[in-house]
Design an enzyme around this catalytic site. Sequence first.
Site, mmCIF file in Angstrom:
data_model
loop_
_atom_site.group_PDB
_atom_site.id
_atom_site.type_symbol
_atom_site.label_atom_id
_atom_site.label_comp_id
_atom_site.label_asym_id
_atom_site.label_seq_id
_atom_site.Cartn_x
_atom_site.Cartn_y
_atom_site.Cartn_z
ATOM 1 N N ARG A 1 40.496 8.153 -12.851
ATOM 2 C CA ARG A 1 39.028 8.078 -12.870
ATOM 3 C C ARG A 1 38.286 9.047 -13.015
ATOM 4 O O ARG A 1 38.534 10.162 -12.556
ATOM 5 C CB ARG A 1 38.890 7.357 -11.319
ATOM 6 C CG ARG A 1 37.442 7.123 -11.060
ATOM 7 C CD ARG A 1 36.689 8.181 -10.366
ATOM 8 N NE ARG A 1 35.221 7.853 -9.821
ATOM 9 C CZ ARG A 1 34.786 8.980 -9.004
ATOM 10 N NH1 ARG A 1 34.974 9.980 -9.052
ATOM 11 N NH2 ARG A 1 33.684 8.511 -8.932
ATOM 12 N N GLY A 11 34.432 10.816 -12.426
ATOM 13 C CA GLY A 11 33.052 10.619 -11.924
ATOM 14 C C GLY A 11 31.879 11.126 -12.690
ATOM 15 O O GLY A 11 32.024 11.492 -13.798
ATOM 16 N N ASP A 12 30.842 11.433 -11.969
ATOM 17 C CA ASP A 12 29.560 11.966 -12.651
ATOM 18 C C ASP A 12 29.528 13.280 -12.811
ATOM 19 O O ASP A 12 29.280 13.854 -13.568
ATOM 20 C CB ASP A 12 28.450 11.443 -11.735
ATOM 21 C CG ASP A 12 28.469 12.201 -10.400
ATOM 22 O OD1 ASP A 12 29.752 12.079 -9.847
ATOM 23 O OD2 ASP A 12 27.559 12.561 -9.715
ATOM 24 N N THR A 57 25.414 14.569 -5.705
ATOM 25 C CA THR A 57 26.450 14.191 -5.066
ATOM 26 C C THR A 57 26.417 12.721 -4.423
ATOM 27 O O THR A 57 25.407 12.450 -4.099
ATOM 28 C CB THR A 57 26.916 15.033 -3.778
ATOM 29 O OG1 THR A 57 27.880 14.543 -3.216
ATOM 30 C CG2 THR A 57 25.735 15.206 -3.194
ATOM 31 N N GLY A 58 27.302 11.888 -4.360
ATOM 32 C CA GLY A 58 27.466 10.478 -4.000
ATOM 33 C C GLY A 58 28.359 9.751 -4.869
ATOM 34 O O GLY A 58 29.355 10.155 -5.357
ATOM 35 N N GLY A 104 29.626 8.383 -7.795
ATOM 36 C CA GLY A 104 29.691 8.755 -9.289
ATOM 37 C C GLY A 104 29.159 7.607 -10.072
ATOM 38 O O GLY A 104 28.330 7.809 -10.970
ATOM 39 N N THR A 152 31.712 16.204 -2.316
ATOM 40 C CA THR A 152 31.218 17.303 -3.563
ATOM 41 C C THR A 152 30.398 18.567 -3.365
ATOM 42 O O THR A 152 29.775 18.382 -2.556
ATOM 43 C CB THR A 152 30.777 16.068 -4.719
ATOM 44 O OG1 THR A 152 31.721 15.278 -5.090
ATOM 45 C CG2 THR A 152 30.422 17.249 -5.965
HETATM 46 N N1 ASP Z 1 29.954 12.296 -7.103
HETATM 47 C C1 ASP Z 1 31.526 12.566 -6.941
HETATM 48 C C2 ASP Z 1 32.214 11.426 -7.784
HETATM 49 O O1 ASP Z 1 31.732 10.365 -7.627
HETATM 50 C C3 ASP Z 1 31.966 12.326 -5.402
HETATM 51 C C4 ASP Z 1 30.860 12.887 -4.124
HETATM 52 O O2 ASP Z 1 29.788 13.278 -4.915
HETATM 53 O O3 ASP Z 1 31.324 13.123 -3.439
HETATM 54 O O4 ASP Z 1 33.239 12.003 -8.177
#
Ligand code: ASP
Length: 318
Positions: free
Chosen positions: A198, A200-201, A221-222, A224, A170
């Site tokens: 789906r 995400g965050d 980022t991570g 979510g 992300t």
């Molecule tokens: N945070 C993002 C999500 O969960 C993914 C990412 O950070 O790579 O959609």
Amino acid sequence: MKWKIVIHGGAGNITPERIGDREGDYREALKACILEGVAVLKKGGSALEAVVSAVKALEDNPLFNAGRGSVPNEHGIVEMDAGVMDGRTLEAGAVTMVKHIRNPVLLALKVLQESEHVLLGGEGAEEFALQHGFELVDNRYFITEERWKQYVNKFLSKNKKVVEINSLGTVGAVAVDKDGNVAAATSTGGLLFKHSGRIGDTPLIGAGTYADNEGAAVSTTGLGEFFIRTATAFQINLLHKTGTSLQKAVQQTLQQVKKLGGTGGVIAVNSKGEHVIDCVSPGIFSAVAEPSLKKIDNEFSVETYLYALELRCSTSHT
Ligand code: ASP
């Protein structure tokens, strides 16, 4: 007041072994993208304009999982999310599950500027885009050869787990401008092989994106799901607003993410120009730019960080 901008290009299993000879490509890409934000801030532009410019550049770069280069969902289709927030007014705009918008961050900004709503999803978001002069592009525009290979490997593999450390990338930016206003923007294709629909965050204000002049601008980022459950971006903002140092606010919140089994990283900046980059994963693609202290060779400095160790060794975060 000095301006500053911090960007990320995703966190996850980023180690020298895995990145290998692509390290230079990532550093160059991060530099080129942060310079788009620097150009705005140098001219006296706002933090909001700067974060949107930097994130647009990151979306256009196929190395990152946002815009072109996004990861496909379980059906091989790209569904993207983006969010932006202005710390001066607490105005926010976000889009989710868009499939045909070249730069989701620009649509999120349009929602902030032109809509009574904060978050628009799917077909309705694309209808809003058309009403505001955006062009719709084919979903195949977003899928690079490398992403398609990753999708096929996942499709063929027995391990269909989606919420795992490998599939991140992300992008996001936080900035403070010469007037001390902060802003945040985040954009993503989400997780490889995610369930269709789906969310995400990233587009959830308070989870993946938040900005408040009295607290902090934050982009995450991570995985979510863990950032949603801990309201990560808002929690960092609130801790900082109520007296915790920015570094501690980030650390404490990330420890909570880790405790739940999550992984990822955060960038944050406050109106005083202090910033933090931290992660509970092996690394986070990131860069910081600010006016140069020396001002002899260059008007500004740019530092890039990839690995957690590199971050911990870096001396000054303020
Ligand atoms: N945070 C993002 C999500 O969960 C993914 C990412 O950070 O790579 O959609």
